[in-house]
Design an enzyme around this catalytic site. Structure first.
Site, PDB file in Angstrom:
ATOM      1  N   HIS A 374       5.915  -4.825  -0.663  1.00 26.54           N
ATOM      2  CA  HIS A 374       5.610  -4.373  -1.657  1.00 26.54           C
ATOM      3  C   HIS A 374       5.945  -4.515  -2.489  1.00 26.54           C
ATOM      4  CE1 HIS A 374       3.220  -3.206   1.546  1.00 26.54           C
ATOM      5  NE2 HIS A 374       1.477  -3.205   0.512  1.00 26.54           N
ATOM      6  N   ASP A 400      -4.001  -0.951   3.347  1.00 24.06           N
ATOM      7  CA  ASP A 400      -3.571   0.317   4.101  1.00 24.06           C
ATOM      8  C   ASP A 400      -2.680   1.722   3.092  1.00 24.06           C
ATOM      9  OD1 ASP A 400      -1.396  -1.175   1.827  1.00 24.06           O
ATOM     10  OD2 ASP A 400      -0.862  -2.178   3.924  1.00 24.06           O
ATOM     11  N   ASP A 418     -11.437  -2.065  -2.455  1.00 20.69           N
ATOM     12  CA  ASP A 418     -11.385  -2.570  -0.718  1.00 20.69           C
ATOM     13  C   ASP A 418     -12.726  -2.593  -0.001  1.00 20.69           C
ATOM     14  OD1 ASP A 418      -8.482  -3.345   1.172  1.00 20.69           O
ATOM     15  OD2 ASP A 418     -10.740  -2.973   2.189  1.00 20.69           O
ATOM     16  N   ASP A 452     -17.142  -5.136  -2.577  1.00 23.20           N
ATOM     17  CA  ASP A 452     -16.105  -5.824  -2.022  1.00 23.20           C
ATOM     18  C   ASP A 452     -16.090  -6.541  -4.371  1.00 23.20           C
ATOM     19  OD1 ASP A 452     -17.014  -9.693  -3.223  1.00 23.20           O
ATOM     20  OD2 ASP A 452     -16.236  -9.322  -1.970  1.00 23.20           O
ATOM     21  N   ASP A 470      -3.697  -8.254  -3.288  1.00 27.08           N
ATOM     22  CA  ASP A 470      -3.775  -7.012  -2.139  1.00 27.08           C
ATOM     23  C   ASP A 470      -4.372  -8.340  -1.284  1.00 27.08           C
ATOM     24  OD1 ASP A 470      -1.658  -6.620  -0.364  1.00 27.08           O
ATOM     25  OD2 ASP A 470      -1.535  -4.255  -0.987  1.00 27.08           O
TER      26      ASP A 470
END
EC number: 2.5.1.16
Length: 608
Positions: A374, A400, A418, A452, A470
């Site tokens: 990260h 996450d 996400d 999406d 990511d």
């Protein structure tokens, strides 16, 4: 007549059941091969093609089966399917769980992995011809077909003929439908039901492993129902001989009522007592597996996953232990411990054991490099933009929340997109993630959208100074969109005048075909400049840093160096690593096609 009608109704019900299983097997094997080898479209197309080819071969050879014992041959077919389908499933899993010597040609492994599709298709090809011939024996004049079925069939037929008559010249045919048309109609209905129930109930509800046993159980039950209803057999399976089993009356009322000889192929079902016992044992075993499907699924998948992880290292180097696994609507989440069991110092991480997480086939996070990954994704490219609330950053993926936590340190405004809302919700309170994200989902300059990433960019009018990708690795057809020219073109369109996009990438040395397709794809999307760098970490605490992850910064034009006046504290502290990093023109490889949504280049997918 009532017994005959019961017989035909039983045959039609069995037709529905075996067709249900036949179609569902096709999808189970297609999905299993996709999980094992990747490439959804490729695996489904090849599997369906092989399946129907084998189905045709079986149907063509069905005329060579003894016409005097159609019932016995149908019973054998169902028992063989009940045994072969799960065995083939386990064979494919086994091929991907053991270390295959490099001397074994990949083409041979490919062929062996698809033999179960051929076997199940071949056996299924026997079913429809056998059922059709038995139906014709029972329903010679058509009067035995259940009245409700005749009525429903007539109405559907009239409606379809009327619709067809709007475009073609038709001539109505009256009278009895052939046995083939009746059985074929029920076969198609069963096939549709198999497809719908598999897609909407079985696969999402209980998973791939229990589904294969549910289908095999249905084949076993169909075989037992057939023999119980039509066979003149002894109720004590270990008593008597095969001749008595095929010639006796057995106590079945329907069998004793048959005197005209037209159904001799059913009542004379020469069922081996041994085969009958095998069918009973298989059916009872599958019933137990289905009843405990959660435990069976978890244990079998755990054994497979652990072996897969261990096979990524030299023999005897790592022992993997799956601690938990969940499946969301979009991905399989696997937590596992990897323990160093090799000789000498551990070159992979500090200590003996560490916790890791996978999403599907791709490693997502390990304790030894979670921070460095990260830092490379966020802290390095933040040297190219100004920190502060006026700087807008888009994070695609990152469910996450760890990337958001790193961005929070710079006070920027973050739009986070996400697809997997369930995973994002669980990650908020999961201790494994909480140690790194520090409740970043509560950041006051964060806007999170469950969507999406490609669709989001198609709809938004926002522009961004920094876009962080990511996202999972290119291991599956479902991710082709996020590695397409259309997606990267949308990313470029939504960059501000000085904006850049950042993504991690596979090493060009380890995955050269992927790298070439990826580079040509981003180039075709309008990115002309790239800056490539590695993040480094002392993974094994030996005083030396190792390469952890490679990243690419993409821009449609020239941008400043990483180590300029705006360099972050992280970059300044590692001047020796980033001082020599320079921008280069995005190369173009001849003869390599970019990946597009409507013209995919499967070389961009990697085999993990």
């Amino acid at each position: 007549m009532s017994n005959t009608r019961t017989d035909t109704a039983t045959l039609l019900t069995l037709t529905f059941v075996v067709s249900f299983c036949s179609f569902a097997y096709e999808f189970v094997y297609s999905e299993l091969l996709t999980v094992m080898y990747g490439g959804t479209v490729t695996q489904y197309v090849i599997t369906v093609g092989l399946y129907f080819f084998s189905l045709g071969i079986g149907a063509a050879l069905s005329d060579d089966l003894d016409g005097e014992t159609l019932g016995g041959n149908f019973f054998r077919t169902e028992v063989l399917l009940a045994a072969a389908a799960p065995a083939g499933f386990l064979l494919i899993v086994g091929l991907n769980s053991v270390r295959i010597p490099q001397a074994v040609p990949a083409e041979l492994v490919w062929t062996v992995a698809r033999l179960p599709v051929v076997v199940v298709g071949f056996l299924s090809g026997f079913e429809l011809p056998l059922l059709t011939r038995m139906f014709d024996d029972l329903d010679g004049d058509g009067s035995a077909t259940p009245s409700w079925l005749r009525t429903a069939g007539t109405r559907i037929h009239d409606f379809v003929v009327a619709a067809v008559g709007t475009l073609w010249t038709v001539e109505r045919t009256e009278g009895r439908r052939s046995g083939l048309s009746v059985v074929l109609a029920m076969d198609y209905v069963g096939g549709l039901a198999g497809a719908v129930v598999y897609a909407r109930v079985l696969y999402p509800g209980i998973g791939l492993i229990p589904t294969i046993f549910v289908l095999a159980l249905l084949n076993g039950v169909a075989a037992l129902v057939f023999v119980a209803h039509f066979g003149a057999w002894s109720w004590w399976p270990l008593g008597g001989d095969e001749a008595s089993a095929s010639a006796g009356t057995g106590g079945n009322a329907a069998a004793s009522a048959r005197t005209d000889g037209s159904d001799r192929s059913l009542s004379a079902a020469r069922v081996s007592k041994t085969l009958l016992v095998v069918c009973l044992l298989l059916t009872a075993t599958y019933a137990g597996v289905v009843a405990k499907h959660d435990a069976a699924d978890e244990r079998l998948s755990q054994l497979y996953l652990e072996q897969q992880i261990e096979n990524e290292y030299p023999p005897g180097a790592i022992r993997a232990t799956v601690t938990s696994q969940e499946t969301t609507a979009y991905q399989h989440v696997i937590r596992y411990d990897r323990t160093w069991t090799g000789t000498g110092p551990n070159p992979h991480f500090d200590g003996r054991t560490e916790r890791c997480l996978r999403l599907g086939a791709a490693v997502q996070l390990c304790e030894s490099w979670a921070d460095s990954y990260h830092e490379g994704l966020v802290d390095v490219p933040m040297s190219l933009v100004d920190p502060g609330p006026d700087t807008k950053v888009l994070v695609v993926g990152g469910g996450d929340w760890i990337a958001v936590d790193h961005l929070r340190e710079y006070g920027v405004t973050v739009d986070h997109v996400d697809l997997d809302g369930e995973f994002m919700r669980d990650a908020k309170t999961d201790p494994f993630f909480a140690r790194w994200h520090d409740d970043a989902y509560e950041y006051d300059r964060l806007n999170t959208t469950v969507a999406d990433g490609y669709r989001y960019l198609q709809k938004t009018n926002e522009t961004y100074d920094l876009v962080l990708l990511d996202i999972p690795g290119a291991t599956d057809d479902d991710l082709l969109t996020l590695y397409s020219t259309e997606f990267y073109r949308s990313v470029r369109t939504h960059l501000s005048e000085d904006g850049v996009a950042v993504t991690w990438g596979y090493s060009p040395d380890a995955y050269p075909e992927h790298h070439k397709a990826f580079v040509n794809t981003v180039g075709a999307a309008g990115f002309t400049r790239e800056l490539s760098y590695w993040v480094r970490e002392d993974l094994d605490d030996d005083g030396e840093t190792e390469r952890v992850e490679q990243f690419y910064v993409l821009a449609p034009g020239d941008r400043p160096r990483l180590t300029g006046d705006g360099a972050t504290r992280y970059v300044r502290a590692r001047e020796e690593h980033y001082g020599a990093v320079e921008w280069h023109a995005v190369p173009h490889y001849r003869g390599v096609r970019e990946n597009s949504i409507f013209h995919p280049n499967y070389d961009i997918l990697v085999d993990t």
